[in-house]
Design an enzyme around this catalytic site. Structure first.
Site, mmCIF file in Angstrom:
data_model
loop_
_atom_site.group_PDB
_atom_site.id
_atom_site.type_symbol
_atom_site.label_atom_id
_atom_site.label_comp_id
_atom_site.label_asym_id
_atom_site.label_seq_id
_atom_site.Cartn_x
_atom_site.Cartn_y
_atom_site.Cartn_z
ATOM 1 N N ASN A 1 -22.061 -27.020 -25.598
ATOM 2 C CA ASN A 1 -21.223 -26.092 -24.834
ATOM 3 C C ASN A 1 -21.478 -26.141 -23.328
ATOM 4 O OD1 ASN A 1 -23.708 -24.806 -24.849
ATOM 5 N ND2 ASN A 1 -23.051 -23.100 -26.134
ATOM 6 N N ARG B 1 -30.072 -16.948 -18.663
ATOM 7 C CA ARG B 1 -30.643 -15.918 -19.521
ATOM 8 C C ARG B 1 -30.922 -14.670 -18.683
ATOM 9 N NH1 ARG B 1 -28.712 -18.530 -22.820
ATOM 10 N NH2 ARG B 1 -29.597 -19.432 -24.725
ATOM 11 N N GLN C 1 -29.860 -8.589 -26.259
ATOM 12 C CA GLN C 1 -28.467 -8.768 -26.645
ATOM 13 C C GLN C 1 -28.281 -8.398 -28.109
ATOM 14 O OE1 GLN C 1 -27.200 -12.348 -23.546
ATOM 15 N NE2 GLN C 1 -26.924 -12.677 -25.706
ATOM 16 N N HIS D 1 -21.875 -11.967 -23.812
ATOM 17 C CA HIS D 1 -22.282 -13.386 -23.774
ATOM 18 C C HIS D 1 -21.189 -14.238 -24.427
ATOM 19 C CE1 HIS D 1 -25.938 -16.322 -24.225
ATOM 20 N NE2 HIS D 1 -24.894 -16.874 -23.628
#
Length: 382
Positions: free
Chosen positions: A150, A288, A317, A336
């Protein structure tokens, strides 16, 4: 055979360390039915809106039929936190745990100790900091991710966020949906990207792609990393290497965080380091959340030292409802999402399937996918 090579590496490691856990885990990859647990976010009503939506609980990476047809048990959940959660019920006897950075299953040293059958931790995507990598290495576990799956998705998202901040887009959007119309309230802090100095902290796969995408905007490009990028790419992008991070920070109008979360980078951008940045700096962080000192970022946004902060990564998260980044001024935060586009989901689902096939056959993974192998951490996490 590849499995014999892994076993030999384990034996050598034990001889050096005196530990017995590494041998146990490495030689435990025996034939037969495996219990595989996947932890993903729920899609709910959105699952039926796209047949390629595989990165969710309902889509299960498209692996269910294939795994179950081979006699494996495949359990998928989004319930990952707390002693009574669904994941915790399966920790003692699972063999493989698959998770994503978007809804991470935090694999602590305590969970690793409980997981007596655990052999393999796979990240559907990139970034395996949700795993206690030191504990995983000591236990002889293999940790791997779908490297490169990704990177385009994230780099494109970073470029979008840079433009959103530079053009002061969010207040304009809010004006439209609230029925307001105040051009001055947007224009007083909207700028062109051309001519601005943009620095990426980290120039790995994503950082390099971002530099290439920024080139047509005629920016001044800087980068900081452990090593210099290829000279040809430097020439192509015009990016200049900055060995001293603290010397680079005050030069930048825009800073993009592109480094992994490690023990060295955790909390790296605290109050003192943020103070070294140019007043009015714009920051994009899709790396992050824990790389930043949460309260220091909120305070700097409130004071105006940071003129805009955008990203999709938080710690923890999902972000709690009282997370200060939800309420700080001049932010363009999202959940996210940058690396879980439909295109990225298809790539990391295929990558997970490939590694599972290799695992069942006792074959090695592509070398770049390993984060922990035979008790050794990948260089970027050391």
């Amino acid at each position: 055979m590849a499995m014999k090579q892994v076993a030999n590496s384990a034996i050598k490691a034990i001889a050096n360390s005196g530990s017995s856990s590494l041998l146990t885990r490495q030689l435990h990859a025996s034939p037969g039915s495996k219990k595989i647990v996947g932890v993903f976010y729920k899609a709910n009503e959105y699952f039926t809106k796209n047949p390629n939506f595989v990165g969710c609980v309902e889509g299960a990476l498209g692996l269910r039929q294939w795994l179950e047809s081979q006699g494996h048990q495949y359990i998928v959940t989004d319930d990952k936190e707390g002693p009574g959660c669904e994941l915790e019920k399966h920790i003692p006897d699972l063999h493989v745990l698959i998770s994503t950075p978007f809804h991470p299953a935090y694999v602590t040293a305590e969970r690793i100790k409980k997981a007596k059958n655990l052999q393999l931790l796979l990240t559907a995507g990139i970034g395996s900091d949700h795993v206690d990598l030191k504990a995983a290495a000591e236990a002889g576990l293999t940790v791997a991710e779908v490297t490169g799956s990704n990177v385009v998705s994230v780099a494109e998202d970073e470029l979008m966020r840079i433009l959103i901040l530079v053009r002061n887009f969010v207040p304009g959007y809010h004006q439209v949906i609230t029925g307001d119309w105040n051009v001055a309230g947007i224009a007083y802090r909207a700028y062109d990207l051309e001519g601005k100095t943009v620095g990426t902290i980290g120039a790995g796969r994503i950082g390099k792609l971002l530099l290439q995408r920024l080139k047509p905007f005629n920016c001044n490009l800087l980068y900081h990393d452990r090593v210099k990028i290829d000279p040809e790419l430097e020439k192509q992008t015009g990016a200049k290497f900055e060995e001293d991070l603290d010397a680079m920070l005050p030069k930048c109008d825009i800073i993009v965080i592109n480094m992994p979360l490690t023990e060295k980078t955790r909390g790296m951008f605290d109050k003192d380091r943020i103070a070294k940045m140019k007043k009015g700096v714009l920051i994009v962080n899709n790396a992050r959340g824990a790389i930043m000192d949460t309260q220091a970022v909120a305070d700097a946004c409130s004071s105006g030292h940071i003129a805009g902060y955008s990203g999709d990564v938080w710690y923890p998260q999902p972000a709690p409802k009282d997370h200060p980044w939800r309420y700080m001024p001049n932010q363009a935060m999202t959940p996210h999402i940058s690396g879980t586009t439909i295109d990225a989901q298809l790539r990391y689902a295929a990558g997970v399937k490939d590694m599972l096939e290799r695992y069942f056959k006792g074959e090695d993974f592509p070398e770049q996918n390993y984060i922990v192998k035979a008790g050794e951490l990948a260089p970027q996490y050391r």
